[in-house]
Design an enzyme around this catalytic site. Structure first.
Site, PDB file in Angstrom:
ATOM      1  N   ARG A 150       0.822  -1.220   0.000  1.00 25.44           N
ATOM      2  CA  ARG A 150       0.000   0.000   0.000  1.00 25.44           C
ATOM      3  C   ARG A 150       0.848   1.258   0.000  1.00 25.44           C
ATOM      4  O   ARG A 150       0.359   2.330  -0.364  1.00 25.44           O
ATOM      5  CB  ARG A 150      -0.994  -0.030   1.168  1.00 25.44           C
ATOM      6  CG  ARG A 150      -2.106  -1.057   0.947  1.00 25.44           C
ATOM      7  CD  ARG A 150      -3.125  -1.024   2.071  1.00 25.44           C
ATOM      8  NE  ARG A 150      -2.557  -1.388   3.337  1.00 25.44           N
ATOM      9  CZ  ARG A 150      -2.416  -2.642   3.784  1.00 25.44           C
ATOM     10  NH1 ARG A 150      -2.840  -3.655   3.044  1.00 25.44           N
ATOM     11  NH2 ARG A 150      -1.882  -2.892   4.949  1.00 25.44           N
ATOM     12  N   GLU A 191       5.223  -9.634  16.168  1.00 28.12           N
ATOM     13  CA  GLU A 191       4.740 -10.095  17.469  1.00 28.12           C
ATOM     14  C   GLU A 191       5.074 -11.582  17.648  1.00 28.12           C
ATOM     15  O   GLU A 191       5.549 -12.012  18.690  1.00 28.12           O
ATOM     16  CB  GLU A 191       3.233  -9.869  17.557  1.00 28.12           C
ATOM     17  CG  GLU A 191       2.740  -9.829  18.986  1.00 28.12           C
ATOM     18  CD  GLU A 191       1.266  -9.480  19.056  1.00 28.12           C
ATOM     19  OE1 GLU A 191       0.695  -9.093  18.016  1.00 28.12           O
ATOM     20  OE2 GLU A 191       0.704  -9.617  20.154  1.00 28.12           O
TER      21      GLU A 191
HETATM   22  P1  AMP Z   1       4.271  -2.143  11.702  1.00 26.21           P
HETATM   23  O1  AMP Z   1       5.549  -2.745  11.203  1.00 26.21           O
HETATM   24  O2  AMP Z   1       3.750  -2.836  12.924  1.00 26.21           O
HETATM   25  O3  AMP Z   1       4.369  -0.638  11.878  1.00 26.21           O
HETATM   26  O4  AMP Z   1       3.159  -2.455  10.612  1.00 26.21           O
HETATM   27  C1  AMP Z   1       3.038  -1.658   9.521  1.00 26.21           C
HETATM   28  C2  AMP Z   1       2.527  -2.402   8.310  1.00 26.21           C
HETATM   29  O5  AMP Z   1       1.447  -3.280   8.611  1.00 26.21           O
HETATM   30  C3  AMP Z   1       2.024  -1.407   7.288  1.00 26.21           C
HETATM   31  O6  AMP Z   1       2.513  -1.784   6.021  1.00 26.21           O
HETATM   32  C4  AMP Z   1       0.526  -1.497   7.381  1.00 26.21           C
HETATM   33  O7  AMP Z   1      -0.041  -1.408   6.117  1.00 26.21           O
HETATM   34  C5  AMP Z   1       0.214  -2.825   8.054  1.00 26.21           C
HETATM   35  N1  AMP Z   1      -0.738  -2.716   9.179  1.00 26.21           N
HETATM   36  C6  AMP Z   1      -0.466  -2.965  10.487  1.00 26.21           C
HETATM   37  N2  AMP Z   1      -1.532  -2.806  11.261  1.00 26.21           N
HETATM   38  C7  AMP Z   1      -2.548  -2.422  10.444  1.00 26.21           C
HETATM   39  C8  AMP Z   1      -3.936  -2.064  10.660  1.00 26.21           C
HETATM   40  N3  AMP Z   1      -4.511  -2.071  11.869  1.00 26.21           N
HETATM   41  N4  AMP Z   1      -4.654  -1.690   9.581  1.00 26.21           N
HETATM   42  C9  AMP Z   1      -4.075  -1.671   8.346  1.00 26.21           C
HETATM   43  N5  AMP Z   1      -2.810  -1.997   8.093  1.00 26.21           N
HETATM   44  C10 AMP Z   1      -2.037  -2.370   9.117  1.00 26.21           C
END
Ligand code: AMP
Length: 171
Positions: free
Chosen positions: A58, A95
């Site tokens: 995205r 996680e």
């Molecule tokens: P992080 O590495 O935990 O910051 O996760 C970021 C990635 O996971 C991004 O590419 C987001 O598109 C996706 N992502 C994580 N949580 C969500 C959520 N609640 N809704 C949509 N996309 C998420």
């Protein structure tokens, strides 16, 4: 325009307990797409950015559009096995377990000032790994932008040495 109202919450996707922020409802709305793109552009337009780096998948949407608006190149960071040429990899913790992202080894050099973009900041693990890849190629992370920030997950903490921007936040 209130883009928070346009983004759809999908409970229990992809797993129970997660509220997925679905930006497809924003993407299909022409006015909202243009507004979001302009807001992101206003954050980065005077920073001397030479490349936009977007994170699969995205992050490619507004990342690509921003590169076009800035008149600079676009570089994809992809999931393992997708990039065809020589590449660098970075593994990061989830996680449960680990994940990996990759960049072409000739995508950036030490003259590049990079805007890193993804749709959403959650724990920050993905973006921190992306920063490491950009820096391994000798480039500078000038700004990091997101459409959505899940502030309650404190992803900014992992990115505290960078200029981190987001258009909307959830506390
Ligand atoms: P992080 O590495 O935990 O910051 O996760 C970021 C990635 O996971 C991004 O590419 C987001 O598109 C996706 N992502 C994580 N949580 C969500 C959520 N609640 N809704 C949509 N996309 C998420």
């Amino acid at each position: 325009m209130n883009i928070k109202e346009i983004i759809r919450d999908v409970p229990d996707f992809p797993v129970k307990g997660i509220i997925f922020k679905d930006i497809t409802t924003l993407l299909k709305n022409g006015e909202a797409f243009e507004f979001t793109l302009n807001e992101l552009y206003n954050l980065c337009k005077n920073k001397g950015i030479t490349k936009v780096v977007g994170i699969e998948s995205r992050g490619f949407i507004f990342g690509g559009a921003l590169a076009g608006k800035l008149g600079v190149g676009f570089v994809p960071i992809r999931k393992p096995g997708k990039l065809p040429y020589k590449k660098l990899s970075e593994t990061y913790d989830l996680e449960y377990g680990t994940d990996k992202i990759e960049i072409h080894e000739d995508a950036l050099d030490s003259t590049d000032k990079v805007l890193l973009h993804d749709d959403l900041l959650a724990t920050g693990g993905t973006m921190k790994a992306a920063c490491n890849l950009v820096e391994k190629l000798g480039a500078t992370v000038e700004q990091i932008s997101f459409v959505v920030e899940l502030s309650f997950l404190n992803g900014r903490e992992k990115l505290k040495t960078y200029d981190v921007r987001s258009l909307i936040q959830y506390d």
